[in-house]
Design a protein around this motif. Structure first.
Motif, mmCIF file in Angstrom:
data_model
loop_
_atom_site.group_PDB
_atom_site.id
_atom_site.type_symbol
_atom_site.label_atom_id
_atom_site.label_comp_id
_atom_site.label_asym_id
_atom_site.label_seq_id
_atom_site.Cartn_x
_atom_site.Cartn_y
_atom_site.Cartn_z
ATOM 1 N N PHE A 10 0.841 -1.204 0.000
ATOM 2 C CA PHE A 10 0.000 0.000 0.000
ATOM 3 C C PHE A 10 0.878 1.258 0.000
ATOM 4 N N ILE A 11 1.883 1.259 0.873
ATOM 5 C CA ILE A 11 2.786 2.424 0.953
ATOM 6 C C ILE A 11 3.567 2.544 -0.360
ATOM 7 N N ARG A 45 2.627 1.849 -3.260
ATOM 8 C CA ARG A 45 1.789 2.440 -4.324
ATOM 9 C C ARG A 45 1.843 3.960 -4.310
ATOM 10 N N ALA A 46 2.150 4.531 -3.125
ATOM 11 C CA ALA A 46 2.240 6.001 -3.028
ATOM 12 C C ALA A 46 3.448 6.533 -3.780
ATOM 13 N N PHE A 91 2.655 8.210 -6.962
ATOM 14 C CA PHE A 91 2.192 9.611 -6.901
ATOM 15 C C PHE A 91 3.335 10.566 -6.546
ATOM 16 N N MET A 92 4.339 10.034 -5.829
ATOM 17 C CA MET A 92 5.559 10.829 -5.585
ATOM 18 C C MET A 92 6.212 11.147 -6.915
ATOM 19 N N PHE A 106 4.365 13.743 -8.838
ATOM 20 C CA PHE A 106 4.667 15.060 -8.269
ATOM 21 C C PHE A 106 6.022 15.561 -8.777
ATOM 22 N N PHE A 122 -0.851 18.458 -15.608
ATOM 23 C CA PHE A 122 -0.751 17.624 -14.406
ATOM 24 C C PHE A 122 -2.140 17.271 -13.865
ATOM 25 N N LEU A 157 -3.490 13.485 -13.968
ATOM 26 C CA LEU A 157 -3.663 12.815 -12.663
ATOM 27 C C LEU A 157 -5.139 12.472 -12.425
ATOM 28 N N ALA A 179 -6.738 8.922 -11.811
ATOM 29 C CA ALA A 179 -7.577 8.651 -10.642
ATOM 30 C C ALA A 179 -8.963 8.141 -11.027
ATOM 31 N N LEU A 209 1.150 16.629 1.397
ATOM 32 C CA LEU A 209 1.455 15.549 0.454
ATOM 33 C C LEU A 209 0.998 14.188 0.971
ATOM 34 N N PHE A 211 -1.569 11.736 -0.951
ATOM 35 C CA PHE A 211 -1.268 10.330 -1.278
ATOM 36 C C PHE A 211 -2.368 9.419 -0.744
ATOM 37 N N LEU A 212 -2.757 9.698 0.501
ATOM 38 C CA LEU A 212 -3.770 8.848 1.139
ATOM 39 C C LEU A 212 -5.105 8.932 0.391
ATOM 40 N N LEU A 239 -5.575 9.728 -2.705
ATOM 41 C CA LEU A 239 -5.470 9.121 -4.032
ATOM 42 C C LEU A 239 -5.449 7.594 -3.962
ATOM 43 N N LEU A 240 -4.970 7.059 -2.850
ATOM 44 C CA LEU A 240 -4.852 5.605 -2.729
ATOM 45 C C LEU A 240 -6.120 4.943 -2.195
ATOM 46 N N LEU A 256 -2.558 17.665 -4.163
ATOM 47 C CA LEU A 256 -1.215 17.445 -4.716
ATOM 48 C C LEU A 256 -0.803 18.617 -5.611
ATOM 49 N N LEU A 299 5.725 10.718 2.052
ATOM 50 C CA LEU A 299 5.677 9.254 2.189
ATOM 51 C C LEU A 299 5.766 8.866 3.672
ATOM 52 N N LEU A 359 2.551 9.587 5.308
ATOM 53 C CA LEU A 359 1.551 8.574 4.940
ATOM 54 C C LEU A 359 1.691 7.344 5.850
#
Lengths: 180, 494
Positions: A91-92, A94-95, A98-99, A102, A121, A125, A129, B213, B217-218, B220-221, B393, B418, B421
């Motif tokens: 899960f983390i 997957r972030a 998005f980093m 950015f 952007f 995005l 989404a 940020l 992220f949260l 979007l996920l 974002l 990150l 998050l």
């Protein structure tokens, strides 16, 4: 302010123990570098030494991290957290996508300019989404324009003009540099 | 009287009034969007305010700060999801009222109680301002060091069940602040010979990463969702009349809000917690609490809205922010070379009074706005969560990039995003990191400047105010360990 105030002892969450151990290890490695990365002068009292505050903070992190790791390990032995550590890491992870989104936005802005980069952007995005209908994409373009007008044109925040603006005729170039 | 006119002269300026209007209405809207909150909004807006006049920039941020709690009550009452973290307890009685078809009444009560709490706190602060002006100059380096230390101790002890986590995160915040050139002898610390680390890690970059940020992220996920709140009809005057029928609850909760706001490191949640518990204990109908009690709703909303004006006190009088939002606002002061601290009340009293007038005006503006636009605000609650993530974002970029036009800053913010998050997923608090960064820096500078003047370590607490602060620190720690011991004993007894 205190997001957690008022709560009892919370149960262990997936990945919590691994994260605690990781932070503690990083803090311990940094603490081991204290002699090289900070200065300790002769004849100065300990609390006035430049290395005192990093040592104190890293020491505090290591100490609390070790206790948290031990209590976390004991909690885990009593009852496993609801959910797996691997699922949490995925899960983390997957972030990170998005980093990267950015950072691409950051990289694009000095080249194509704030206006084009922002509209692009938001639209891309939003597409990613799941908002793919034409009206929503139009709304995204409008919102991009609004953000640029608000921050760059009206509030004059410091964002440089795009490299691509140098290709424009002089009058238009200055206008674009200042406003978009 | 001259002071008030001088302050009014600063406030009655088109730029200030427009900033106040945008800030207060924007704050309500931001507060009403679940998952955004004032911290994200202030972090994004912060660099944009650097180019504005100090009073204009601060008014804008103050508007967002002071009005977001009003907006946060809307989703808390209608869809059982607090718009901001501090509206969490509003759901206890607000949502049950909605379930029994009294959504309009609950909203009117919440807004009116917030208005009462805000105005009550401002009046109380204006009354105690002369006292503050007299006491603040008695704070020297050692008193400020001890007040900052008290703030950090309270941050740790008030996070129940999370003390060690909070301690670790406070220490992490203090460590981040030590990276780069140190403030007294200018030697490098933990720069690893990297130029980008030599100048240190900017507070705003960390704040944007951890708050904005990570939230983006949260959002979007997570699974996309767009709640559908019920239709409501609010009657603000009726709500205000009902609040005034419970003067004891409204005023005692406001007092709790003021006290918790003044004490650094405590804030809205504990204010709500104490005022709710107190209202329940003193109520004639305690059994209704948690099932849609108007008293419970009034207690929560009056308390949390009394905090922002009170939280300005340690920041203005001592230069010590009590929470993340005032820590961010402190940077605006420093950018404009208005240094909050003991001399501010003496040197620029009109500026302080102008800020209080702005707070009063924003409460009135928001109250009127909510009376007129509650139905329109319902549409904001319905914005899909992922779309909010896209916008957060996008806006975060302005906040970070406009600081120094540095891609490295953006990368650092993304890494902190990150990290934030992970903290959110683990339910670990973010605020201790920010307060560790700000208060750690203050503590280091003040201790290193005051120690060479002391003959013995005990001289640190020899002055009356220093002794009182030290006693409070000891008391907080003793009470904390006593409570831990009692909990352990209860568990042992089974």
């Amino acid at each position: 302010m205190s997001e957690k105030s008022g709560e009892g002892h919370p149960a262990l969450r997936p990945g919590e123990l691994a994260f605690t151990i990781l932070i503690t290890l990083v803090a311990a490695i940094l603490l081991s570098q204290i002699g090289e990365q900070t200065k300790f002068y002769k004849r100065l009292k300990l609390p006035t030494q430049p290395g005192f505050w990093p040592a104190l903070s890293l020491g505090g992190m290591v100490l609390s991290g070790v206790i948290l790791s031990i209590t976390g390990w004991l909690k885990r032995r009593r009852s496993a957290p609801a959910g797996s550590d691997l699922e949490e890491i995925v899960f983390i992870g997957r972030a990170v996508e998005f980093m990267l989104w950015f950072m691409v936005y950051v990289w694009l802005t000095p080249w194509i300019g704030y206006l084009a980069a922002t509209i692009l952007f938001i639209m891309c995005l939003a597409w990613r989404a799941g908002y793919r209908s034409l009206p929503v994409q139009g709304l995204c373009a409008g919102l991009g324009l609004f953000v640029v007008l608000l921050f760059k044109s009206f509030l004059s925040v410091k964002i440089p003009g795009g490299e691509v603006y140098t290709l424009l005729p002089q009058g238009l170039q200055t206008f674009m540099m200042v406003n978009f | 009287m001259d002071l008030i006119f001088a302050a009014l002269d600063q406030v009655l300026n088109l730029h200030v009034l427009v900033a106040l209007l945008i800030g207060s209405i924007g704050g309500v809207i931001i507060g009403a969007i679940p998952g955004v909150g004032p911290a994200v909004a202030i972090a994004i807006l912060l660099p944009a305010t650097f180019s504005l006049e100090p009073i204009v920039g601060l008014t804008l941020l103050l508007g967002v700060y002071g009005s977001s709690m009003y907006g946060g009550a809307l989703p808390a009452i209608l869809i059982n999801t607090p718009g901001t973290a501090v509206n969490a307890m509003t759901t206890y009685d607000g949502f049950p009222m909605t379930q029994r078809g009294e959504a309009g009444r609950a909203l009117s009560l919440a807004y009116s109680a917030s208005f009462f709490g805000g105005v009550f706190a401002i009046i109380a602060l204006v009354m105690i301002s002369p006292l503050l002006a007299a006491v603040a100059p008695m704070f020297g380096s050692r008193e400020i060091f001890l007040a900052a230390l008290l703030g950090l101790v309270l941050v740790v002890v008030t996070h129940r069940g999370m003390h060690l986590v909070s301690l670790m995160l406070v220490c992490f915040g203090i460590f981040i602040n030590t990276i780069g050139l140190e403030p007294v002898r200018y030697s490098k610390r933990y720069a690893f010979d990297q130029p980008w680390l030599s100048s240190g890690i900017d507070l705003i970059v960390v704040v944007l990463g951890l708050f904005a940020l990570s939230q983006a992220f949260l959002l979007l996920l997570e699974r996309d969702g767009a709640p559908h709140p019920p239709k409501v009809k609010t009657g603000m005057l009726h709500g205000l009349r009902e609040v005034l029928r419970y003067p004891k609850v409204a005023s005692s909760s406001s007092v709790f809000g003021i006290l918790m706001g003044i004490i650094p490191g405590v804030g809205e949640f504990l204010a709500q917690f104490f005022s709710y518990s107190f209202a329940m204990k003193t109520s004639k109908k305690p059994e209704q609490f948690g099932k849609g009690s108007p008293e419970g709703l009034i207690a929560c909303e009056a308390a949390n809205n009394a905090v922002p004006p009170a939280a300005m006190i340690p920041m203005l009088a001592l230069g010590i922010p009590g929470e993340a939002l005032t820590a961010m606002m402190l940077t605006v002061f420093h950018v404009h070379n208005v240094i909050p601290g003991p001399t501010l009340f003496q040197d620029q009293p009109d500026f302080v009074v102008a800020l209080y007038i702005c707070l009063l005006l924003l409460n009135i503006m928001v109250f009127v706005f909510l009376g007129l636009a509650s139905k329109t605000l319902l549409r904001i609650v319905q914005i899909p969560t992922r779309f909010i993530g896209v916008m957060v974002l996008t806006l975060s970029f302005v906040g970070v990039y406009s600081l120094r036009n540095s891609a490295v800053d953006c990368l650092i913010a993304a890494v902190f995003g990150l990290f934030g998050l992970i903290l959110r997923r683990l339910n670990w608090p973010i605020v201790p990191i920010i307060l560790g960064m700000v208060l750690g820096g203050i503590m280091e500078t003040k201790l290193r400047t005051s120690l060479p003047r002391l003959k013995e370590p005990l001289d640190l607490v020899s002055r009356p105010i220093a002794a009182v602060l030290f006693s409070l620190i000891v008391l907080a720690l003793v009470l904390h360990f006593w409570a831990l011991y009692r909990t352990w004993q209860k568990k042992r007894m089974g």
